[in-house]
Design a protein around this motif. Structure first.
Motif, short mmCIF file in Angstrom:
data_model
loop_
_atom_site.label_atom_id
_atom_site.label_comp_id
_atom_site.label_asym_id
_atom_site.label_seq_id
_atom_site.Cartn_x
_atom_site.Cartn_y
_atom_site.Cartn_z
N ARG A 8 -14.60 -7.08 4.76
CA ARG A 8 -13.54 -7.32 5.75
C ARG A 8 -12.36 -6.37 5.51
O ARG A 8 -12.21 -5.81 4.42
N PRO A 9 -11.51 -6.19 6.51
CA PRO A 9 -10.29 -5.41 6.30
C PRO A 9 -9.42 -6.09 5.24
O PRO A 9 -9.42 -7.31 5.08
N VAL A 10 -8.67 -5.29 4.50
CA VAL A 10 -7.84 -5.80 3.41
C VAL A 10 -6.38 -5.43 3.65
O VAL A 10 -6.05 -4.53 4.41
N HIS A 11 -5.50 -6.16 2.99
CA HIS A 11 -4.09 -5.82 2.98
C HIS A 11 -3.89 -4.73 1.93
O HIS A 11 -4.38 -4.85 0.80
N VAL A 12 -3.18 -3.66 2.28
CA VAL A 12 -3.04 -2.51 1.39
C VAL A 12 -1.56 -2.27 1.11
O VAL A 12 -0.76 -2.11 2.03
N LEU A 13 -1.22 -2.24 -0.19
CA LEU A 13 0.14 -1.96 -0.63
C LEU A 13 0.11 -0.71 -1.51
O LEU A 13 -0.64 -0.65 -2.49
N GLY A 14 0.92 0.29 -1.16
CA GLY A 14 0.99 1.50 -1.95
C GLY A 14 2.42 1.85 -2.28
O GLY A 14 3.33 1.68 -1.46
N VAL A 15 2.63 2.34 -3.50
CA VAL A 15 3.95 2.80 -3.93
C VAL A 15 3.93 4.31 -4.04
O VAL A 15 2.95 4.90 -4.49
N SER A 16 5.00 4.97 -3.60
CA SER A 16 5.13 6.42 -3.66
C SER A 16 3.93 7.07 -2.97
O SER A 16 3.61 6.75 -1.84
N ILE A 17 3.20 7.98 -3.67
CA ILE A 17 2.09 8.66 -3.03
C ILE A 17 0.97 7.67 -2.70
O ILE A 17 0.16 7.92 -1.79
#
Length: 310
Positions: A134-143
Motif C-alpha cells: 500500500r502507499p505509505v506516509h513518507v517523512l524526509g529531512v534535508s536531502i
C-alpha cells in the motif's frame, strides 16, 4: 545488534561511479559510529536488505500495529542512527520504517550508477513496493525531504502523504553557505577540525559532531565515503502543482540552507493544498532540536489525513 552487509570498500570501486568507502580503516570508523548510534535506537522489529535495480537498500521496521507505516528518509551523509531522538515519539503515532539512502553512507550498497532524478526515484519506489503493498506516509529531512518529493512527483502511487523537514532543492535553490558546506563534505583532505566546524555551522552550533554518535557517523561519512550522485534538481513547477497527496512542509527559520520565509511562501503558491510552516527557532538540524514538537505535529497531521487506528 546491527547486522552489517558486505559493503563497497576500497579503491577497486573507484571509477565505477557507485558510492564506496575509500579504505578499510575509514569503513571500520564509520561502522563503529553506526553501531554506537544504533544502540541508542528503540528495538528493531525486522532488518531487511531489499533488492532494487540499483543496489540493495537497508531497511528497518520499528513498532507494532496495522496502521499505514511512516517511512523516514535521512539527510545527506546520514543514515538510520540519525533518528535516535525522533523514533520514540514517532512510534507513539504509528509503526515506522527507516531506510538508508542508496548511494549515501550507510548500510545500503549501490551496484549501479544513479544517473538522474528518475533513477533516484526508481530505487526508492522499488524498495517501498517490496516493503509495503500500500502507499505509505513518507517523512524526509534535508536531502531526504527532496528524495521524498522526487518520489512523490514520479511515483505518486507509492505516497499516501508527504512530510518534509527543511528540504532543499524543492521550492528553490540553496544559499552560498550551503554550497560551502557541500563542497567541504566531499573534500577528503579537509582537516577534521574544519570539517567539524562545518557540521556545527549547519546545525546552528548546537553541538560539536564528536559529542554524539550520529555526529561521528556524519563526520565519518563526509571523510570516508565517496558518493557519485547526480546533481540534485528542483522539481518543475508543473510537477509540484499537481501533487495530490496531503503535504506538510516545515522550514527552519535559522537554517543556512535557504531563506525559510521565502521558501514557505513559494511552497504555498506552488502547492496550495499543502500545509507549510516556518519554525523560527529551528536550524537545519531541526529533527534533533525539536523531536517532541515534530512528533506532536506529525501526529496531528496524520490524524487528519489518516485517522485509522495507530
Amino acid at each position: 545488534m546491527v547486522e552489517f552487509p558486505e559493503s563497497n570498500v576500497g579503491p577497486k570501486f573507484k571509477g565505477r561511479r557507485v558510492g564506496y568507502f575509500r579504505e578499510t580503516a575509514g569503513y571500520r570508523r564509520y561502522a563503529a559510529a553506526y553501531r554506537d548510534g544504533f544502540e541508542n535506537l528503540p528495538p528493531v522489529r525486522e532488518t531487511l536488505d531489499v533488492a532494487t535495480s540499483f543496489g540493495t537498500v537497508r531497511a528497518y521496521r520499528f513498532g507494532e500495529g496495522e496502521a499505514t507505516p511512516l517511512v523516514l528518509l535521512p539527510g545527506r551523509q546520514a543514515a538510520t542512527p540519525m533518528w535516535a531522538a525522533n523514533l520514540p515519539g514517532l512510534l507513539a503515532v504509528r509503526p515506522v520504517i527507516t531506510l538508508d539512502l542508496l548511494g549515501e553512507p550507510g548500510l545500503s550498497v549501490q551496484s549501479k550508477p544513479l544517473t538522474d532524478d528518475a533513477d533516484q526515484a526508481t530505487w526508492l519506489s522499488e524498495a517501498l513496493a517490496e516493503l509495503e503493498s500500500r502507499p505509505v506516509h513518507v517523512l524526509g529531512v534535508s536531502i531526504g525531504g527532496w528524495s521524498a518529493v522526487n518520489l512523490a512527483v514520479r511515483h505518486p502511487e507509492r505516497v499516501a502523504s508527504l512530510i518534509t523537514l527543511d528540504a532543499p532543492f524543492v521550492f528553490g535553490g540553496v544559499t552560498w553557505k550551503m554550497i560551502l558546506v557541500s563542497l567541504g563534505s566531499v573534500l577528503p583532505g579537509m582537516p577534521e577540525k574544519w570539517r567539524n566546524k562545518l557540521l556545527s555551522w549547519i546545525s546552528g552550533g548546537v553541538s560539536a559532531p564528536e559529542d554524539l554518535p550520529e555526529g561521528r557517523l556524519i563526520a565519518s561519512g563526509m571523510k570516508d565515503f565517496a558518493a557519485y550522485l547526480p546533481m540534485t534538481k528542483q522539481p518543475a513547477k508543473e510537477q509540484l502543482s499537481v501533487l495530490g497527496m496531503p503535504y506538510l512542509g516545515i522550514f527552519a527559520g535559522r537554517s543556512i540552507v535557504h531563506n525559510a520565509k521565502k521558501m514557505a511562501a513559494r511552497a504555498r503558491k506552488l502547492v496550495p493544498g499543502g500545509q507549510f510552516e516556518v519554525w523560527p527557532e529551528a536550524s537545519h538540524a531541526i529533527n534533533g532540536e525539536f523531536p517532541d514538537e515534530i512528533a506532536a505535529r506529525v501526529a496531528k497531521f496524520l490524524g487528519e489525513v489518516d485517522p485509522g487506528p495507530a
